[in-house]
Scaffold this motif. Structure first.
Motif, mmCIF file in Angstrom:
data_model
loop_
_atom_site.group_PDB
_atom_site.id
_atom_site.type_symbol
_atom_site.label_atom_id
_atom_site.label_comp_id
_atom_site.label_asym_id
_atom_site.label_seq_id
_atom_site.Cartn_x
_atom_site.Cartn_y
_atom_site.Cartn_z
ATOM 1 N N ALA A 82 -27.233 12.922 -30.015
ATOM 2 C CA ALA A 82 -26.792 11.433 -29.941
ATOM 3 C C ALA A 82 -25.146 11.944 -29.975
ATOM 4 C CB ALA A 82 -27.320 10.764 -30.931
ATOM 5 N N THR A 83 -24.604 12.489 -28.682
ATOM 6 C CA THR A 83 -23.159 12.955 -28.917
ATOM 7 C C THR A 83 -22.575 11.693 -27.747
ATOM 8 O OG1 THR A 83 -23.333 14.135 -27.404
ATOM 9 C CG2 THR A 83 -23.510 14.918 -28.867
ATOM 10 N N ALA A 84 -21.853 11.336 -28.081
ATOM 11 C CA ALA A 84 -20.717 10.141 -27.150
ATOM 12 C C ALA A 84 -20.492 11.616 -25.856
ATOM 13 C CB ALA A 84 -19.758 9.742 -27.380
ATOM 14 N N GLY A 85 -20.661 10.110 -24.745
ATOM 15 C CA GLY A 85 -20.921 11.506 -23.180
ATOM 16 C C GLY A 85 -21.854 12.194 -22.830
ATOM 17 N N GLY A 86 -22.781 12.451 -23.192
ATOM 18 C CA GLY A 86 -22.707 13.173 -23.204
ATOM 19 C C GLY A 86 -24.143 13.982 -23.918
ATOM 20 N N TYR A 87 -24.827 15.071 -23.658
ATOM 21 C CA TYR A 87 -26.471 15.359 -24.937
ATOM 22 C C TYR A 87 -25.798 16.173 -25.851
ATOM 23 C CZ TYR A 87 -28.412 11.830 -21.322
ATOM 24 O OH TYR A 87 -28.652 10.993 -21.180
ATOM 25 N N MET A 88 -26.228 16.947 -26.441
ATOM 26 C CA MET A 88 -26.287 18.157 -27.296
ATOM 27 C C MET A 88 -27.600 18.352 -28.055
ATOM 28 S SD MET A 88 -23.092 19.303 -30.144
ATOM 29 C CE MET A 88 -23.822 18.893 -31.566
ATOM 30 N N PHE A 89 -27.396 19.517 -27.940
ATOM 31 C CA PHE A 89 -29.706 20.299 -28.232
ATOM 32 C C PHE A 89 -28.291 21.332 -29.267
ATOM 33 C CE2 PHE A 89 -30.105 18.342 -23.955
ATOM 34 C CZ PHE A 89 -31.266 17.288 -24.179
ATOM 35 N N ASN A 90 -29.153 21.378 -30.270
ATOM 36 C CA ASN A 90 -29.258 22.226 -30.876
ATOM 37 C C ASN A 90 -30.619 22.848 -31.873
ATOM 38 O OD1 ASN A 90 -26.782 24.028 -32.694
ATOM 39 N ND2 ASN A 90 -28.337 22.685 -34.921
ATOM 40 N N TRP A 91 -30.091 24.379 -31.977
ATOM 41 C CA TRP A 91 -31.712 25.294 -32.140
ATOM 42 C C TRP A 91 -30.833 26.098 -33.254
ATOM 43 C CZ3 TRP A 91 -30.763 24.994 -27.134
ATOM 44 C CH2 TRP A 91 -31.716 24.168 -26.791
ATOM 45 N N ASP A 92 -31.314 25.824 -34.387
ATOM 46 C CA ASP A 92 -30.766 27.288 -35.705
ATOM 47 C C ASP A 92 -31.924 27.740 -36.041
ATOM 48 O OD1 ASP A 92 -28.458 25.918 -36.311
ATOM 49 O OD2 ASP A 92 -29.734 24.461 -37.608
ATOM 50 N N LYS A 93 -31.181 28.985 -36.385
ATOM 51 C CA LYS A 93 -32.389 30.261 -36.549
ATOM 52 C C LYS A 93 -33.298 29.791 -37.657
ATOM 53 C CE LYS A 93 -29.335 34.143 -36.041
ATOM 54 N NZ LYS A 93 -30.062 34.849 -35.313
ATOM 55 N N GLY A 94 -34.598 30.293 -37.263
ATOM 56 C CA GLY A 94 -35.788 29.487 -37.666
ATOM 57 C C GLY A 94 -36.099 28.091 -36.967
ATOM 58 N N ASP A 95 -35.809 27.675 -35.982
ATOM 59 C CA ASP A 95 -37.075 26.711 -35.099
ATOM 60 C C ASP A 95 -37.548 27.004 -34.308
ATOM 61 O OD1 ASP A 95 -35.429 24.862 -37.003
ATOM 62 O OD2 ASP A 95 -33.217 24.811 -35.501
ATOM 63 N N GLY A 96 -37.744 28.536 -34.133
ATOM 64 C CA GLY A 96 -38.315 28.273 -32.582
ATOM 65 C C GLY A 96 -37.897 29.016 -31.741
ATOM 66 N N LEU A 97 -36.362 29.085 -31.746
ATOM 67 C CA LEU A 97 -36.297 29.551 -30.425
ATOM 68 C C LEU A 97 -35.964 31.256 -30.333
ATOM 69 C CD1 LEU A 97 -34.730 29.583 -27.558
ATOM 70 C CD2 LEU A 97 -32.361 29.089 -29.079
ATOM 71 N N THR A 98 -36.395 32.013 -29.310
ATOM 72 C CA THR A 98 -36.000 33.416 -29.362
ATOM 73 C C THR A 98 -36.220 33.480 -28.514
ATOM 74 O OG1 THR A 98 -39.002 33.559 -29.226
ATOM 75 C CG2 THR A 98 -38.171 33.965 -31.031
ATOM 76 N N MET A 99 -35.393 34.899 -28.368
ATOM 77 C CA MET A 99 -34.582 35.859 -26.819
ATOM 78 C C MET A 99 -35.272 36.869 -27.256
ATOM 79 S SD MET A 99 -31.338 34.311 -25.745
ATOM 80 C CE MET A 99 -30.660 32.507 -25.736
ATOM 81 N N GLN A 100 -35.871 38.151 -26.606
ATOM 82 C CA GLN A 100 -35.661 39.264 -26.688
ATOM 83 C C GLN A 100 -34.846 40.525 -26.400
ATOM 84 O OE1 GLN A 100 -38.545 40.371 -23.184
ATOM 85 N NE2 GLN A 100 -40.365 40.575 -24.684
ATOM 86 N N ASN A 101 -34.275 41.568 -27.233
ATOM 87 C CA ASN A 101 -33.117 42.295 -27.095
ATOM 88 C C ASN A 101 -33.479 43.079 -26.141
ATOM 89 O OD1 ASN A 101 -35.013 43.931 -28.334
ATOM 90 N ND2 ASN A 101 -34.030 43.892 -30.323
ATOM 91 N N ALA A 108 -23.759 17.478 -19.929
ATOM 92 C CA ALA A 108 -22.458 16.724 -19.788
ATOM 93 C C ALA A 108 -23.085 14.750 -19.524
ATOM 94 C CB ALA A 108 -21.878 16.093 -18.612
ATOM 95 N N GLU A 109 -22.860 13.849 -19.373
ATOM 96 C CA GLU A 109 -23.427 12.842 -18.726
ATOM 97 C C GLU A 109 -25.232 12.227 -17.998
ATOM 98 O OE1 GLU A 109 -21.860 8.404 -20.166
ATOM 99 O OE2 GLU A 109 -20.024 9.326 -19.409
ATOM 100 N N ASP A 110 -24.140 12.904 -17.508
ATOM 101 C CA ASP A 110 -25.128 13.360 -15.217
ATOM 102 C C ASP A 110 -26.696 13.727 -15.970
ATOM 103 O OD1 ASP A 110 -24.974 15.980 -15.925
ATOM 104 O OD2 ASP A 110 -23.921 15.667 -13.619
ATOM 105 N N GLY A 111 -26.646 14.417 -16.555
ATOM 106 C CA GLY A 111 -28.464 14.986 -17.488
ATOM 107 C C GLY A 111 -28.690 16.249 -16.979
#
Length: 169
Positions: free
Chosen positions: A110-129, A144-147
């Motif tokens: 819920a940011t003003a004028g757009g969208y912000m998504f956050n994944w902390d360590k342990g939230d399940g976001l994984t990438m291969q090295n 941005a606001e346009d999505g």
């Protein structure tokens, strides 16, 4: 039943006998000879086991895709889902192996004028090295606001996209 030569007296002895009937020497069976058919069957078995191992490892490294959004997710603003999709595309472009990334659903902060998504360590976001191992990853994505336009992307502390709009005075 086959006849073989006794190793002591060279007389014919059954391969089923325990000893030579003429001299009493124990029967020594020659080692079995592998035919071309036996060798081919053995190689096919090894190749089949190798293919099964490769298939299993491949499927273990590529985890199942994220589940479809639930009714609670579907009730969010339509631009929020569009914005999350834009972040997913940006994260895949940033990944060394786009097919090896796991992006779990998260809600807009819920940011003003757009969208912000956050994944902390342990939230399940994984990438291969670079070695193919799944690595727990921290990321923040601003849309941005346009999505559809990603204006900020930070992955493990590295600013990959930083194009935040300038505030008017």
């Amino acid at each position: 039943m086959a006849l073989i030569k006794c190793s002591e007296c060279a007389s014919d002895v059954s391969d089923k006998a325990k000893s030579c009937p003429k001299c009493g020497a124990p029967v020594v069976l020659p080692p079995p000879v592998l035919t071309r058919t036996d060798t081919a069957k053995m190689w096919l078995m090894f190749l089949g086991l190798g293919a099964a191992a490769v298939w299993f490892i491949h499927h273990e490294l590529n985890e199942a895709p994220a589940p479809e959004p639930t009714a609670a997710v579907a009730s969010t603003a339509p631009y929020e889902i569009q914005a999350l999709a834009a972040c997913s595309k940006a994260l895949k472009r940033a990944a060394k192996n786009p097919s090896g990334i796991n992006i779990p659903y998260t809600t807009d902060l819920a940011t003003a004028g757009g969208y912000m998504f956050n994944w902390d360590k342990g939230d399940g976001l994984t990438m291969q090295n670079g070695f193919g191992a799944k690595v727990d990853t921290q990321a923040t994505c601003v849309v941005a606001e346009d999505g559809t336009t990603v204006i900020g992307l930070v992955v493990d502390g590295k600013k990959l996209i930083y194009n935040l709009p300038k505030h008017k005075k």
